[in-house]
Design a protein around this motif. Structure first.
Motif: not given
Length: 346
Positions: A326, A323, A173
């Motif tokens: 979360k 990210t 990512q």
């Protein structure tokens, strides 16, 4: 789900096969893909094939490279947690899809060279290990880098700015977000499928280690080679905690010492392979470990280096932390405590 079910059935057959070794203890081990090249071939596989001798323990290893099992790299920590394997070779970029905190030690721009990567690894290691144990019931045995992840392109490029509008193979990512930030299109493709994807034009450029790409034949389907490192590709080993806890304290010490030795050897070997592949890919001598090709080397400019270095603050840390928070609240603060002093991110 169907693919994983098939893979688990394959693992079941592997496990059943190992039952014949009932006279001695046998660990099921999931290794690096055969396609990744010389580290797997010359370091990892021999270590596990001679596991008892290397550890000094009465334990053998039923070693299987991941690409002969039907299991995908992103599934390695799941099958370890489930106890289908006792030890797995972690491909961190792919495993981080299940736990993004693991990727925090290899954000784009964070590790420009081996020396920096070692400092980052030493600082991040205890926190990586703690998260691995908490979420996957696994003990970290050590990590090593494949080496700077560099750029191969089929069409002509003269620098990173020429990637704008092009399709670039990525594997995690952080890299995808960076590639997108410079105007290119990230294309997630597994390592073993990338050579064919480049040949067919599914992707125009691709990023991986210099030696691994050489072994996999990427220079046969690309023409331009840019030796700028985006990440270092951390990989390594973890053991199921249930398996680990069955060992006595003395046995645990012997096993950890054996992995420490192998991991340290791979750090050195990885750098040797990287330096040699840089020469081999563009037809220079000496070229001793991989195949000599005649790719065109794209000079790395100060501007290109600046773009990658600035990515930590501008792209990779902000995107990663959003990210990570979360699924693991507080991970951004933890990252700053660990690596803030090295990066200037507070």
């Amino acid at each position: 789900m169907k693919r994983l079910t098939i893979a688990l059935a394959t693992v079941g057959m592997i496990a059943a096969a190992s039952m014949s070794f009932a006279a001695e203890k046998t660990y099921n081990v999931l290794g690096q893909p055969l396609a990744t090249g010389l580290i797997q071939k010359n370091k990892e596989q021999p270590f596990f094939e001679n596991f008892a001798a290397n550890t000094g323990l009465d334990i053998s290893a039923n070693y299987k490279p991941i690409d002969v099992t039907g299991i995908q790299s992103e599934e390695t920590l799941r099958v370890l947690k489930n106890g289908l394997f006792d030890i797995v070779s972690i491909r961190t970029a792919q495993a981080a899809r299940d736990e993004v905190f693991l990727l925090g030690q290899d954000l784009v721009g964070l590790n420009p060279n081996y020396e920096t990567a070692r400092k980052v690894y030493d600082a991040y290691k205890p926190h990586f290990a703690a998260r691995l144990q908490e979420k996957f019931n696994a003990k970290l045995l050590g990590l090593w880098p494949f080496g700077p992840q560099v750029l191969f392109c089929k069409p002509e490029i003269k620098g990173l700015s020429d990637l704008k509008g092009k399709k670039v193979r990525v594997y995690d990512q952080s890299l995808a977000q960076f590639i997108e930030s410079i105007g290119a299109t990230p294309v997630p493709i597994g390592f073993s499928e990338t050579q064919q994807a480049l040949s067919r034009g599914v992707t125009e450029c691709a990023i991986t280690g210099a030696s691994s790409a050489n072994t996999a034949g990427w220079p046969e389907v690309t023409e331009y080679f840019m030796p700028i490192g985006f990440q270092v590709g951390f990989n390594g080993y973890a053991i199921n905690m249930n398996t680990w806890n069955k060992l006595s304290a003395e046995e645990q010490q012997k096993m950890q010492a054996a992995f420490d030795k192998m991991v340290d050897e791979i750090w050195v070997y990885s750098e040797e392979l990287f330096e040699d592949a840089l020469r081999c890919n563009v037809g220079k001598e000496p070229c001793t470990t991989v195949t000599k090709y005649n790719m065109k080397e794209v000079p790395v400019t100060e501007e290109d280096l600046r773009i990658v270095a600035d990515a930590v603050k501008a792209v990779s840390f902000p995107a990663w932390s959003e990210t990570c928070e979360k699924s693991y609240p507080g991970c951004a603060t933890k990252w700053k405590e660990i690596l803030g002093p090295m990066t200037g991110i507070e």
